[in-house]
Design a protein around this motif. Structure first.
Motif, PDB file in Angstrom:
ATOM      1  N   HIS A 234       0.832  -1.206   0.000  1.00 27.48           N
ATOM      2  CA  HIS A 234       0.000   0.000   0.000  1.00 27.48           C
ATOM      3  C   HIS A 234       0.871   1.263   0.000  1.00 27.48           C
ATOM      4  CE1 HIS A 234      -3.400   2.539   0.871  1.00 27.48           C
ATOM      5  NE2 HIS A 234      -2.733   3.072   1.877  1.00 27.48           N
ATOM      6  N   THR A 235       2.005   1.182   0.709  1.00 30.16           N
ATOM      7  CA  THR A 235       2.910   2.343   0.776  1.00 30.16           C
ATOM      8  C   THR A 235       3.476   2.647  -0.618  1.00 30.16           C
ATOM      9  OG1 THR A 235       3.592   1.281   2.849  1.00 30.16           O
ATOM     10  CG2 THR A 235       4.729   3.319   2.253  1.00 30.16           C
ATOM     11  N   PHE A 236       3.836   1.583  -1.358  1.00 30.18           N
ATOM     12  CA  PHE A 236       4.361   1.774  -2.719  1.00 30.18           C
ATOM     13  C   PHE A 236       3.289   2.449  -3.590  1.00 30.18           C
ATOM     14  CE2 PHE A 236       8.317  -0.727  -2.989  1.00 30.18           C
ATOM     15  CZ  PHE A 236       8.268  -1.413  -1.775  1.00 30.18           C
ATOM     16  N   THR A 237       2.050   1.953  -3.468  1.00 32.82           N
ATOM     17  CA  THR A 237       0.967   2.502  -4.296  1.00 32.82           C
ATOM     18  C   THR A 237       0.714   3.970  -3.940  1.00 32.82           C
ATOM     19  OG1 THR A 237       0.020   0.292  -4.352  1.00 32.82           O
ATOM     20  CG2 THR A 237      -1.420   2.075  -5.052  1.00 32.82           C
ATOM     21  N   SER A 238       0.732   4.283  -2.635  1.00 30.34           N
ATOM     22  CA  SER A 238       0.524   5.683  -2.221  1.00 30.34           C
ATOM     23  C   SER A 238       1.612   6.583  -2.795  1.00 30.34           C
ATOM     24  CB  SER A 238       0.550   5.805  -0.699  1.00 30.34           C
ATOM     25  OG  SER A 238      -0.465   5.062  -0.157  1.00 30.34           O
ATOM     26  N   ASP A 239       2.861   6.100  -2.785  1.00 31.11           N
ATOM     27  CA  ASP A 239       3.965   6.886  -3.358  1.00 31.11           C
ATOM     28  C   ASP A 239       3.684   7.224  -4.816  1.00 31.11           C
ATOM     29  OD1 ASP A 239       5.357   6.623  -0.998  1.00 31.11           O
ATOM     30  OD2 ASP A 239       6.698   5.053  -1.711  1.00 31.11           O
ATOM     31  N   ILE A 240       3.197   6.209  -5.557  1.00 29.52           N
ATOM     32  CA  ILE A 240       2.939   6.404  -6.997  1.00 29.52           C
ATOM     33  C   ILE A 240       1.804   7.411  -7.198  1.00 29.52           C
ATOM     34  CG2 ILE A 240       2.150   5.235  -9.118  1.00 29.52           C
ATOM     35  CD1 ILE A 240       3.562   2.680  -7.957  1.00 29.52           C
ATOM     36  N   PHE A 244       2.776  10.853  -9.181  1.00 31.76           N
ATOM     37  CA  PHE A 244       2.311  11.048 -10.557  1.00 31.76           C
ATOM     38  C   PHE A 244       0.877  11.582 -10.632  1.00 31.76           C
ATOM     39  CE2 PHE A 244       5.653   7.861 -10.571  1.00 31.76           C
ATOM     40  CZ  PHE A 244       6.538   8.427 -11.458  1.00 31.76           C
ATOM     41  N   GLN A 245       0.286  11.801  -9.460  1.00 33.43           N
ATOM     42  CA  GLN A 245      -1.084  12.335  -9.421  1.00 33.43           C
ATOM     43  C   GLN A 245      -2.023  11.496 -10.271  1.00 33.43           C
ATOM     44  OE1 GLN A 245      -1.997  15.363  -7.565  1.00 33.43           O
ATOM     45  NE2 GLN A 245      -0.106  14.693  -6.606  1.00 33.43           N
ATOM     46  N   ILE A 246      -1.926  10.175 -10.112  1.00 38.36           N
ATOM     47  CA  ILE A 246      -2.839   9.294 -10.859  1.00 38.36           C
ATOM     48  C   ILE A 246      -3.782   8.630  -9.859  1.00 38.36           C
ATOM     49  CG2 ILE A 246      -1.226   8.938 -12.759  1.00 38.36           C
ATOM     50  CD1 ILE A 246      -0.456   6.266 -11.628  1.00 38.36           C
ATOM     51  N   ASN A 247      -4.881   8.056 -10.363  1.00 41.45           N
ATOM     52  CA  ASN A 247      -5.883   7.517  -9.439  1.00 41.45           C
ATOM     53  C   ASN A 247      -5.398   6.193  -8.820  1.00 41.45           C
ATOM     54  OD1 ASN A 247      -7.120   5.149 -10.850  1.00 41.45           O
ATOM     55  ND2 ASN A 247      -7.561   6.719 -12.413  1.00 41.45           N
ATOM     56  N   PRO A 248      -5.948   5.815  -7.643  1.00 44.13           N
ATOM     57  CA  PRO A 248      -5.448   4.631  -6.919  1.00 44.13           C
ATOM     58  C   PRO A 248      -5.501   3.352  -7.749  1.00 44.13           C
ATOM     59  CG  PRO A 248      -6.886   5.916  -5.492  1.00 44.13           C
ATOM     60  CD  PRO A 248      -6.965   6.540  -6.856  1.00 44.13           C
ATOM     61  N   HIS A 249      -6.574   3.190  -8.538  1.00 46.54           N
ATOM     62  CA  HIS A 249      -6.688   1.967  -9.331  1.00 46.54           C
ATOM     63  C   HIS A 249      -5.569   1.892 -10.364  1.00 46.54           C
ATOM     64  CE1 HIS A 249      -8.126  -0.302 -12.854  1.00 46.54           C
ATOM     65  NE2 HIS A 249      -8.415  -1.180 -11.907  1.00 46.54           N
ATOM     66  N   GLY A 277      -5.447  11.142 -13.244  1.00 46.04           N
ATOM     67  CA  GLY A 277      -6.210  11.409 -12.024  1.00 46.04           C
ATOM     68  C   GLY A 277      -7.644  10.913 -12.104  1.00 46.04           C
ATOM     69  N   ARG A 278      -8.237  11.016 -13.279  1.00 43.13           N
ATOM     70  CA  ARG A 278      -9.622  10.567 -13.437  1.00 43.13           C
ATOM     71  C   ARG A 278      -9.685   9.383 -14.395  1.00 43.13           C
ATOM     72  NH1 ARG A 278     -12.776  16.088 -14.452  1.00 43.13           N
ATOM     73  NH2 ARG A 278     -10.955  16.367 -15.739  1.00 43.13           N
ATOM     74  N   ALA A 279     -10.634   8.481 -14.151  1.00 37.32           N
ATOM     75  CA  ALA A 279     -10.795   7.309 -15.021  1.00 37.32           C
ATOM     76  C   ALA A 279     -11.043   7.792 -16.449  1.00 37.32           C
ATOM     77  CB  ALA A 279     -11.952   6.462 -14.519  1.00 37.32           C
ATOM     78  N   GLY A 280     -10.348   7.181 -17.406  1.00 37.06           N
ATOM     79  CA  GLY A 280     -10.562   7.554 -18.807  1.00 37.06           C
ATOM     80  C   GLY A 280      -9.623   8.631 -19.312  1.00 37.06           C
ATOM     81  N   ASP A 281      -8.978   9.374 -18.395  1.00 33.86           N
ATOM     82  CA  ASP A 281      -7.966  10.378 -18.784  1.00 33.86           C
ATOM     83  C   ASP A 281      -6.606   9.695 -18.834  1.00 33.86           C
ATOM     84  OD1 ASP A 281      -9.743  12.359 -18.770  1.00 33.86           O
ATOM     85  OD2 ASP A 281      -9.062  13.316 -16.897  1.00 33.86           O
ATOM     86  N   TYR A 282      -5.874   9.896 -19.908  1.00 35.29           N
ATOM     87  CA  TYR A 282      -4.549   9.247 -19.989  1.00 35.29           C
ATOM     88  C   TYR A 282      -3.441  10.285 -19.996  1.00 35.29           C
ATOM     89  CZ  TYR A 282      -6.677   4.739 -20.369  1.00 35.29           C
ATOM     90  OH  TYR A 282      -7.367   3.605 -20.061  1.00 35.29           O
ATOM     91  N   ILE A 283      -2.334   9.958 -19.316  1.00 36.74           N
ATOM     92  CA  ILE A 283      -1.175  10.855 -19.318  1.00 36.74           C
ATOM     93  C   ILE A 283       0.075  10.032 -19.636  1.00 36.74           C
ATOM     94  CG2 ILE A 283      -2.092  12.553 -17.675  1.00 36.74           C
ATOM     95  CD1 ILE A 283      -0.364  11.110 -15.513  1.00 36.74           C
ATOM     96  N   GLU A 284       1.117  10.715 -20.078  1.00 40.05           N
ATOM     97  CA  GLU A 284       2.384  10.015 -20.348  1.00 40.05           C
ATOM     98  C   GLU A 284       3.333  10.237 -19.191  1.00 40.05           C
ATOM     99  OE1 GLU A 284       4.414  10.838 -23.983  1.00 40.05           O
ATOM    100  OE2 GLU A 284       3.389   9.130 -24.905  1.00 40.05           O
TER     101      GLU A 284
END
Ligand SMILES: Nc1ncnc2c1ncn2[C@@H]1O[C@H](COP(=O)(O)OP(=O)(O)OP(=O)(O)O)[C@@H](O)[C@H]1O
Ligand SMILES: [Mg+2]
Length: 410
Positions: A234-240, A244-249, A277-284
């Motif tokens: 969970h700590t690794f996921t929180s770091d990510i 990168f400001q991406i959603n938890p999933h 950050g939001r489902a359906g939005d993609y970033i590089e």
């Protein structure tokens, strides 16, 4: 020992896993039923919501019972920040009545004095494990039958905050299941994956869970040290998520699919598209940066494990190296990272000699649940875990601990 049904319930931060098992005389586990459900009401290995947690435990048991067995009692794992460990020394004079020869009685007396040093009253003893015997100043492997005057026993004691145990008992009570014994998670995982040779020659078990990473050191056949580190997947996921400001999933998915514990400027020299950050939005994002973020946390975790190893009382070699269990052990190259940092052999631990195993259980994630079955067989003193039991008795931990302790004596 008679063949009987034993139930293990691993109450983890991310999943609850119930396994109904049976062990044959060759120490093989036969899985008769299993139920894995997402965990609820548990944070960093601790019960934080009794109602939610018991609902999840019931769901897991219901699944395992689909095979036709009814669960009445179970061995249950525990981990989390509320677990603490101590090393203590106990002493006993050898009775002259018995010709000055060490018997189990002297060992039990010495172990009892080791516990006499007051522990805070809000703590409950989970395990007391003797790891070294000193007879008249000399270290001996097995003092029973030897002559002497003074026996010292070094013991490793695992305790847990009373409220955490009470909450765990309440969760199981609500689910209608008795507790056969509460077992520290890495000790259960060790039963599942370690060989007797590894425990003899020295090995460090590291269980990398979702909310915690727990370690246990074994050498000369004994348990020398255990510790729970409050860092997990969970700590690794929180770091990510934060970096990168991406959603938890998206963070969890990408960690598992493209995550690598060794960031490599050559292999990871590319940009990848991930859900933002939001489902359906993609970033590089840079794949190298992504894995540098993972490696930073992995390095920190390895630092903690190295610290524990260096501060363990055992000063011999861990010739069998490191065995990794838990879901975090599935991270790409985490074994390589441990091997590089420790300069020791590393392997991923999957429970051995398990039959009737569905492919889903064939993973380091289920080492603890499967290990609980073997623990119950080796150390347990209870009735069949799936037979109806009308007494409805709840565990008196201290009495059980005394019976269990006898199993550890030489
Ligand atoms: N391929 C993978 N790469 C990286 N991490 C993974 C992978 N597969 C699973 N994990 C991580 O493993 C963790 C779950 O492991 P596990 O089931 O052992 O935890 P748990 O027993 O529920 O938690 P705890 O023991 O801490 O209470 C999750 O954090 C998940 O992200
Ligand atoms: Mg776990």
């Amino acid at each position: 020992m008679a063949v009987r049904h034993i139930v293990g319930i691993d109450i983890g931060t991310s999943k609850i896993c119930t396994i109904i098992g049976q062990i044959d005389k060759d120490d093989r586990i036969n899985v008769l039923g299993s139920g894995i459900v997402p965990s609820k009401g548990i944070e960093r290995g601790m019960v934080v919501n009794i109602e939610e947690a018991s609902r999840a435990v019931i769901a897991s048991i219901d699944k395992a019972e689909l095979t036709g067995y009814r669960v009445v009692s179970a061995y249950v794992s525990i981990s989390g920040r509320h677990v603490r460990t101590y090393n203590r020394k106990g002493v006993a004079a050898i009775s002259r009545v018995g010709d000055g020869m060490v018997t189990r009685d002297e060992i039990m007396r010495a172990i009892e004095t080791a516990q006499a040093d007051a522990l805070p009253t809000n703590l409950e003893i989970l395990h007391v494990m003797p790891y070294r015997y000193i007879l008249d100043g000399n270290v001996v492997r097995d003092p029973i039958g030897m002559h002497g005057f003074r026996l010292e026993v070094d013991v490793h004691i695992v305790v847990c905050e009373m409220v955490a145990i009470q909450n765990l008992i309440k969760v199981l009570q609500e689910a209608g299941v008795e507790i056969d014994e509460v077992v520290l998670q890495p000790l259960a995982a060790a039963e599942g994956v370690l060989t007797a040779e590894e425990r003899e020659s020295g090995v460090v078990l590291v269980d990398m869970g979702c909310g915690t990473t727990s370690v246990a050191f074994f050498a000369q056949g004994n348990t020398w040290h255990t510790h729970v580190i409050p860092i997990g997947g969970h700590t690794f996921t929180s770091d990510i998520i934060m970096t990168f400001q991406i959603n938890p999933h998206s963070a969890e998915h990408n960690k598992q699919v493209i995550g690598d514990a060794i960031a490599d400027p050559v292999r990871h020299n590319e940009y990848i598209e991930v859900e933002g950050g939001r489902a359906g939005d993609y970033i590089e994002i840079s794949r190298l940066l992504f894995n540098q973020c993972i490696q930073a946390r992995a390095d920190e975790l390895v630092d903690f494990v190295i610290y524990e190893v260096n501060h363990s009382i055992y000063d011999g070699a861990y010739a069998s190296g490191i065995v990794l269990t838990g879901g975090g052990a599935q991270m790409t190259n985490i074994d390589m990272l441990f091997a590089e940092r420790f300069s020791a052999p590393v392997r991923i631990g999957i429970a051995h000699d398990v039959y009737g195993l569905s492919d889903a259980l064939n993973s380091p994630m289920y080492a603890t649940a499967l290990g609980l079955i073997r623990w119950g067989y080796h150390h347990g003193t209870t009735d069949d875990g799936t037979r109806a039991n009308d007494e409805g008795r709840w565990v008196e931990l201290y009495e059980r601990f005394k019976e269990w302790l006898r199993e550890f004596l030489p």
